[in-house]
Design an enzyme around this catalytic site. Structure first.
Site, short mmCIF file in Angstrom:
data_model
loop_
_atom_site.label_atom_id
_atom_site.label_comp_id
_atom_site.label_asym_id
_atom_site.label_seq_id
_atom_site.Cartn_x
_atom_site.Cartn_y
_atom_site.Cartn_z
N LYS A 169 0.83 -1.21 0.00
CA LYS A 169 0.00 0.00 0.00
C LYS A 169 0.87 1.27 0.00
CE LYS A 169 -3.87 -2.28 0.05
NZ LYS A 169 -3.41 -3.67 0.02
C1 LIG Z 1 -9.82 -3.39 -1.61
C2 LIG Z 1 -9.17 -4.08 -0.45
N1 LIG Z 1 -9.89 -4.25 0.66
C3 LIG Z 1 -9.37 -4.86 1.75
C4 LIG Z 1 -8.07 -5.32 1.75
C5 LIG Z 1 -7.52 -6.00 2.95
O1 LIG Z 1 -6.42 -5.31 3.45
P1 LIG Z 1 -5.41 -6.02 4.46
O2 LIG Z 1 -4.42 -6.77 3.65
O3 LIG Z 1 -4.79 -4.87 5.21
O4 LIG Z 1 -6.22 -6.88 5.36
C6 LIG Z 1 -7.29 -5.15 0.62
C7 LIG Z 1 -5.90 -5.64 0.58
O5 LIG Z 1 -5.25 -5.73 -0.43
C8 LIG Z 1 -7.85 -4.52 -0.52
O6 LIG Z 1 -7.14 -4.37 -1.64
#
Ligand SMILES: Cc1ncc(COP(=O)(O)O)c(C=O)c1O
Length: 400
Positions: free
Chosen positions: A197
């Site tokens: 990110k």
């Molecule tokens: C659109 C979206 N929502 C939720 C998530 C979940 O994030 P995390 O990896 O921090 O749990 C991601 C992760 O890539 C994502 O791209």
């Protein structure tokens, strides 16, 4: 020699080292803070998490924030804190990471999908409106790859139908909609600090909300349902006693993680500027290629955070499919990502809801064609030139 039997000409100068599609930008300040944290004697949730949380809330212009172990955890807690549960319908986008749908399932609710616009990749508000039923309780729009969804009409829909709006802002740290940062709207929004990110805490997430009761519920549920934080129990003035109000989860962020975030956050705007410059270089370099459909800006005022650079392949102009293009790039030592296979095409969802790929035609179209090319602040122009040359070469050799 016929065209088919001629051996392929050698590929143009190939990289000797693999270029990753994503790489975090971690500086000396982050490393020193992690070391200091480890030497301090307090490495789990504590003062550094508290500082990162308030810094992040101030940056996005959010009223309250609560740091968690991931955006997945944050979305799960946001649904629970808003009282979404069995039998409730939650409208979201098929073009997302599957975590968005998984958490809806995990609280016993029913995901209802609204198709996207294949040009901007964002959820379509008219599709959302069409999917509202008496059982709809929430909408989770996804600010896809760093551009914002059209929030105003979604806020109107939520108000008109008394629905909860939870923004999946995993891609949207630093994204702006009509001059305001994502996180500052009267909703609950959830950010991700996964290493690919725009800023990272290793793994981590942040729930930002305008609702005092939601904040209190998230704080309770993220740490066993205990009524007091561990570090407040263990410091000199604290009492080691605690009560349990409800069985909760273990979704807290650590001080070791927040140590990174504290120093990543002040760099976020510069990171976005660097990503934008590189994205614009790609756009210029690929403008004449009929094998690519280039990313398009949303048709309302926005700041794109350029989390990902995701052109679509014009399959009709190519003799090979997306998987073959990705394999060709890898063979040239260029890393690529796939963000994402549309969620309704995974076995679990296909079988449970009898969804067919064409139920959401634009998401399916994008799902078959999307690729993520390397994009991160430390990507050098020379490395990016290798990506550009490889893409151009593959496009030319595989031209229909
Ligand atoms: C659109 C979206 N929502 C939720 C998530 C979940 O994030 P995390 O990896 O921090 O749990 C991601 C992760 O890539 C994502 O791209």
């Amino acid at each position: 020699m016929t065209e088919a039997s001629r051996p392929p000409s050698p590929r143009p100068t190939e990289r000797t080292s693999f270029l990753p599609f994503s790489r975090p930008t971690i500086g000396d300040a982050e490393i020193a803070e992690v070391v200091e944290c480890m030497r301090s004697g307090w490495i789990t949730t504590g003062p550094r998490v508290e500082r990162f949380t308030s810094d992040f809330a101030a940056y996005v212009g959010g009223r309250h924030a609560s740091a968690v172990s991931s955006a997945t955890a944050g979305l799960h807690l946001a649904l629970l804190a808003h009282g979404i549960g069995p039998g409730d319908e939650v409208i979201t986008s098929p073009m997302t990471f599957v975590a968005t749908l998984n958490v809806i399932e995990l609280v016993g609710a029913i995901p209802v999908l609204a198709d996207i616009d294949r040009r901007t990749l964002q959820i379509r508000v008219d599709e959302v409106a069409r999917r509202i039923t008496p059982r709809t309780r929430a909408i989770i729009p996804v600010h896809f790859v760093g551009q914002p969804v059209d929030l105003d009409p979604l806020l109107d829909l939520a108000r008109a139908h008394d629905l909860v709006l939870i923004e999946d802002a995993a891609h949207a740290a630093g994204t702006e909609y009509k001059g305001r940062r994502i996180g500052s709207f009267p909703t609950t929004s959830v950010f991700s600090f996964h290493p690919n990110k725009n800023i990272t805490t290793g793994e981590g997430g942040m729930v930002v909300t305008h609702d005092d009761a939601v904040l209190a519920r998230v704080a309770l549920l993220k740490f066993h349902g205990m009524s007091r934080d561990a570090w407040k129990r263990f410091d000199k003035a604290g009492s080691p006693r605690y009560d349990v109000d409800v069985p909760g989860y273990k979704y807290n962020m650590l001080d070791m993680q927040a140590a990174l975030g504290i120093h990543q956050l002040p760099k976020l705007d510069a990171f976005i500027a660097a990503r934008r410059r590189l994205a614009e270089r790609y756009q210029t370099a690929f403008r004449d290629l009929d094998a690519l459909i280039l990313p398009e800006p949303v048709p309302y005022p926005a700041r794109h955070a350029w989390h990902l650079y995701t052109p679509l392949l014009e399959l009709e102009a190519l003799t090979i499919d997306r998987d073959a293009v990705m394999a060709e790039l890898k063979a040239r030592n260029i890393g690529v990502g796939l963000h994402y296979t549309a969620a309704h095409e995974f076995s679990y969802y296909r079988e449970r809801y009898r969804w067919c790929p064409d139920d959401f035609p634009d998401a399916h179209f994008v799902s078959e064609r999307i690729v993520s090319l390397p994009l991160y602040p430390s990507l050098s122009d020379a490395d990016q030139d290798d990506v550009i040359a490889a893409v151009r070469d593959i496009a030319q050799r595989s031209r229909r």
